[in-house]
Design an enzyme around this catalytic site. Structure first.
Site, PDB file in Angstrom:
ATOM      1  N   SER A  11      29.288  25.679  40.260  1.00 33.12           N
ATOM      2  CA  SER A  11      28.131  26.093  41.076  1.00 33.12           C
ATOM      3  C   SER A  11      28.597  26.527  42.457  1.00 33.12           C
ATOM      4  O   SER A  11      29.755  26.342  42.832  1.00 33.12           O
ATOM      5  CB  SER A  11      27.116  24.946  41.214  1.00 33.12           C
ATOM      6  N   GLY A  12      27.668  27.121  43.202  1.00 42.29           N
ATOM      7  CA  GLY A  12      27.895  27.428  44.608  1.00 42.29           C
ATOM      8  C   GLY A  12      29.101  28.304  44.870  1.00 42.29           C
ATOM      9  O   GLY A  12      29.409  29.247  44.139  1.00 42.29           O
ATOM     10  N   TYR A 161      30.235  12.774  55.932  1.00 47.92           N
ATOM     11  CA  TYR A 161      30.747  14.071  55.473  1.00 47.92           C
ATOM     12  C   TYR A 161      31.735  14.636  56.502  1.00 47.92           C
ATOM     13  O   TYR A 161      32.823  15.087  56.151  1.00 47.92           O
ATOM     14  CB  TYR A 161      29.568  15.021  55.284  1.00 47.92           C
TER      15      TYR A 161
END
Length: 263
Positions: A11-12, A161
């Site tokens: 994905s992405g 993150y």
């Protein structure tokens, strides 16, 4: 043409880059966490060129090491590794999560997995020089708290993150020094800001850019000689957080990382 492993390819950004690479004539080894999605992607890629799929959950260090072993055995000609897979900040207000090994999840997937996979594949890459390692980082970087490296206090997803991406950049610069003269280049980049991906949307952020905006930087580092030990914003050389260049940070991070990723 190269044989290129890209993690998080279903994905992405990873998916977009995989198609760009296979259309350019490269052999694409596409990693995914879900078997069905990985097989579906590989079937699509094979309409354009040569591709093979590899399934592993990067939240498990045992599966990361097994992935490295399987790739090395199946594709001894591997000469490019793109560490693209990642976990975002999580949905707003979500709490701290753990990996299969008990590590803070963002640290595990965004930092420990690429480090462990790189280590597993370094002998193969060194046998196929000139070889390249591309670490997909982020402009969002926050120094690791060495008093609480697993972020057990005051946890926040976005900060977790950013700490993992700081660690990945620092690791990149330390690894570049270690690999100097071997013919294996390693670089890290911020592909584009808040791309239109599931990871960004989950975080409740309105996308600022597309995966097509983020692809050129990854493709350049994967297919061109741009030196080693660099940080790029897209295709442009840039400066990471100043702390990522600190040799004392490298030393402390390396010591911790060895403890965390040891089998």
């Amino acid at each position: 043409m190269s044989t290129i492993l890209i993690t998080g390819a279903t994905s992405g950004l990873g998916r977009y880059v995989a198609f760009e690479l296979v259309r350019s004539g490269h052999v694409v080894l596409a990693h995914g966490r879900d078997r069905g999605r990985t097989e579906s992607l590989v079937a699509e890629l094979r309409l354009e060129g040569e591709a093979e799929g590899f399934v592993a959950d990067l939240a498990s260090l045992a599966e990361v090491r097994d992935l490295g072993a399987r790739v090395a055995e199946a594709r001894p000609e591997l000469d490019v590794l793109i560490n693209n897979a990642g976990v975002g900040a999580g949905s707003p207000g979500s709490g701290r999560e753990l990996s299969a090994d008990g590590h803070e999840l963002r640290l595990a997937v965004n930092y420990l997995a690429p480090v462990a996979l790189t280590r597993a594949l370094l002998p193969t890459l060194r046998a196929n020089t000139p070889a390249r390692i591309v670490n997909v980082g982020s402009v969002g970087q926050e120094p690791v708290d060495f008093d609480d490296p697993q972020f057990t206090r005051g946890y926040a997803g976005f900060a977790a993150y950013c700490r993992a991406k700081f660690a990945l950049a620092a690791h990149t610069f330390a690894l570049a020094e270690e690999l100097e003269g071997t013919g294996v280049a390693v670089n890290v980049l911020h592909p584009a800001t808040f791309m239109d991906t599931a990871m960004v949307r989950e975080g409740g952020v309105a996308p600022w850019s597309t995966v097509a905006d983020g692809a050129p930087g990854v493709l350049a580092l994967a297919t061109r000689d741009v030196g080693s030990g660099g940080y790029f914003d897209g295709t442009s050389p840039a400066r990471a957080h100043e702390g990522t260049y600190d040799r004392e940070v490298h030393k402390r991070l390396t010591e911790l990382t060895h403890q965390w990723v040891a089998p």
